[in-house]
Design a protein around this motif. Structure first.
Motif, mmCIF file in Angstrom:
data_model
loop_
_atom_site.group_PDB
_atom_site.id
_atom_site.type_symbol
_atom_site.label_atom_id
_atom_site.label_comp_id
_atom_site.label_asym_id
_atom_site.label_seq_id
_atom_site.Cartn_x
_atom_site.Cartn_y
_atom_site.Cartn_z
ATOM 1 N N ALA A 231 0.812 -1.221 0.000
ATOM 2 C CA ALA A 231 0.000 0.000 0.000
ATOM 3 C C ALA A 231 0.844 1.270 0.000
ATOM 4 N N GLY A 232 2.166 1.130 0.167
ATOM 5 C CA GLY A 232 3.036 2.290 0.111
ATOM 6 C C GLY A 232 3.781 2.623 1.387
ATOM 7 N N VAL A 233 3.639 1.798 2.428
ATOM 8 C CA VAL A 233 4.385 2.034 3.665
ATOM 9 C C VAL A 233 5.814 1.515 3.477
ATOM 10 N N PRO A 234 6.834 2.304 3.772
ATOM 11 C CA PRO A 234 8.214 1.815 3.650
ATOM 12 C C PRO A 234 8.439 0.586 4.523
ATOM 13 N N VAL A 235 9.319 -0.292 4.051
ATOM 14 C CA VAL A 235 9.492 -1.594 4.702
ATOM 15 C C VAL A 235 9.827 -1.458 6.179
ATOM 16 N N LEU A 236 10.800 -0.627 6.532
ATOM 17 C CA LEU A 236 11.212 -0.535 7.927
ATOM 18 C C LEU A 236 10.100 0.036 8.808
ATOM 19 N N GLU A 237 9.277 0.914 8.244
ATOM 20 C CA GLU A 237 8.149 1.449 9.012
ATOM 21 C C GLU A 237 7.060 0.393 9.178
ATOM 22 N N ALA A 238 6.850 -0.412 8.154
ATOM 23 C CA ALA A 238 5.868 -1.485 8.269
ATOM 24 C C ALA A 238 6.297 -2.499 9.322
ATOM 25 N N ASP B 35 13.023 -8.750 -0.065
ATOM 26 C CA ASP B 35 11.873 -9.646 -0.267
ATOM 27 C C ASP B 35 11.032 -9.627 0.998
ATOM 28 N N ILE B 36 10.018 -8.761 1.014
ATOM 29 C CA ILE B 36 9.199 -8.600 2.207
ATOM 30 C C ILE B 36 8.401 -9.862 2.515
ATOM 31 N N SER B 37 8.174 -10.713 1.510
ATOM 32 C CA SER B 37 7.429 -11.944 1.759
ATOM 33 C C SER B 37 8.198 -12.910 2.660
ATOM 34 N N SER B 38 9.493 -12.655 2.865
ATOM 35 C CA SER B 38 10.267 -13.523 3.770
ATOM 36 C C SER B 38 9.695 -13.501 5.184
ATOM 37 N N LEU B 39 8.963 -12.452 5.548
ATOM 38 C CA LEU B 39 8.385 -12.379 6.883
ATOM 39 C C LEU B 39 7.270 -13.395 7.097
ATOM 40 N N SER B 40 6.831 -14.040 6.028
ATOM 41 C CA SER B 40 5.897 -15.154 6.160
ATOM 42 C C SER B 40 6.620 -16.495 6.187
#
Length: 447
Positions: free
Chosen positions: A366-373, A412-417
């Motif tokens: 949705a546009g939130v930077p990775v570290l903030e998310a 790869d933000i999907s790594s958090l899953s």
């Protein structure tokens, strides 16, 4: 002493990652977190857990979940003892997915207190719990089957006092309708005076009130009443659809009221689809079902759309469209400057309790930077639910709540899953097969 090593570390505060990372754990607490070259010497008998090319992060905080389920029709006659028993599996799944703290935003009657006592006593494996007890609702309001129906400011105040008397950490209100049959999502259920009574009484206990709210009408009443936090906050109007209201969002920002959007509800169902719900042939529907069922998180059964009457198909079309709109709302709220917290709604609706990483991915989408998310599920979450003195970041004196993912979430933000290492309060519950871990701590080993 335990020394956890990995290629990089994200401390959860929003700071840039560090490489060649080490976290030193003494008992239940972190005593050092940073680069290996700056680490103090560890005692010679320290146990080293070498996680190779992984990334270390703080244990995740789910700010909105219901591990003790209200259930659907099949669960309507369950004894509360059975509800708590079923919750033990949900707690374990949440922990193994990387969630080390859950804020339980309402469970039937006194079940939350029982589950928390069992976790605190070490009888149930799971995240630490921050609990509200039963929700507080108007007569017939959303969540009423779980108890807590009250009307009028004095009755609300009395109910809030009873929650804190019984051991609640905060107060959960339902300020509009929701999924409970007979309630209307776009309509407010409490008056401003009733909401104000709850919010002001919570302050008298050095705590706060948060409110389930979908309709914009309810959001406005909560802001008028001084309710300190909002759940879902989907800006629903009379047609049961979401319409972002920038003026209301700016008011929430200016009042410093954070939102916990629980965006991932129905998300996996939509994201495994071919991009539409209508006009699918048998092969397309079967492929969609196969993709959905291949996911490892705890999802509700796949709906066989080809076997549903038109009235039920309309409900599923709405869920499909609503999810897409709610992802857009995250971006709108972020751009306005509303503080966002991460919550799954797991156990209460079809948001899996063991897939909080997906919520983080959706915020990034949705546009939130990775570290903030990531911070919305770690340090920012801890601050707003008032446990930042305990957890929320990889820093000295905090609880040793540490997770690891294979790879780099910034790439790869999907790594958090795909969390494959979990430590809570210094105890290892999950670890890769080839990591060197204390034998007695290897409760679960991932292949």
């Amino acid at each position: 002493m335990q020394v956890v090593k990995a290629a990089r570390l994200i401390d959860g505060t929003g700071a840039a990652p560090v490489v060649d990372a080490e976290v030193h754990v003494d008992g239940t607490s972190i005593v050092y977190a940073g680069t290996g070259r700056e680490a103090p010497p560890a005692p010679r008998n320290s146990r080293v857990i070498d996680l190779g090319e992984r990334t270390l992060l703080p244990g995740l905080i789910d700010c909105h979940a219901h591990p003790v389920s209200y259930g659907g029709d099949a669960a309507a006659e369950w004894a509360d003892e059975l509800r708590v028993l079923y919750a033990t599996e949900a707690m374990k799944r949440a922990l193994f997915s990387g969630v080390t703290t859950i804020r339980n935003t309402g469970s039937p009657r006194n079940t939350a207190y029982s589950l928390k006592a069992a976790v605190d006593a070490g009888k149930v494996v799971g995240p630490r719990l921050v609990i509200a007890g039963a929700i507080v609702c108007s007569t017939g309001g959303h969540g009423w089957p779980g108890g807590g129906e009250v009307d009028g400011p004095d009755a609300v105040r009395r109910e809030v006092r009873n929650r804190f008397k019984n051991g609640a950490n905060f107060i959960k209100l339902t300020a509009t309708g929701g999924g409970t049959v007979g309630t209307v999502r776009h309509r407010a259920t409490f008056t401003v005076e009733e909401l104000r009574a709850a919010a002001t009484e919570a302050v008298q206990h050095d705590s706060y009130a948060t409110a389930h709210v979908h309709g914009t009408e309810g959001i406005v009443r909560c802001l008028d009443a001084g309710v300190q936090m909002l759940e879902h906050a989907t800006f629903v109007l009379e047609d049961n659809r979401e319409y972002f209201d920038a003026d209301v969002a700016k008011r929430a920002r200016d009042l410093n009221v954070p939102f916990c959007p629980t965006v991932q509800v129905y998300g996996r169902w939509v994201e495994t689809s071919p991009g539409r719900i209508d006009g699918l042939d048998a092969d397309e529907l079967a492929a969609w079902e196969a993709r959905y069922n291949s996911l490892s998180c705890q999802l509700p059964p796949f709906p066989r759309l080809d076997a549903l009457p038109e009235s039920e198909l309309r409900t599923w079309r709405h869920r499909f469209d609503s999810f897409l709109k709610r992802v857009d709302l995250i971006g709108e709220l972020y751009r306005v400057g509303v503080v966002l917290l991460m919550g799954s709604d797991g156990g209460g609706r079809p948001g899996p309790i063991d897939d909080l990483g997906h919520g983080i991915q959706l915020h990034v989408k949705a546009g939130v930077p990775v570290l903030e998310a990531i911070a919305s599920a770690t340090s920012v979450a801890a601050k707003w639910i008032r446990i930042d003195h305990v957890t929320g970041s990889l820093s000295a004196a905090k609880a040793a709540d540490i997770i690891a993912v294979d790879g780099d979430p910034l790439q790869d933000i999907s790594s958090l899953s795909r969390v494959d290492f979990v430590m809570r309060s210094g105890e290892v519950y999950k670890a890769p097969a080839r990591a060197a871990v204390p034998a007695e701590a290897a409760l679960a080993v991932a292949g």
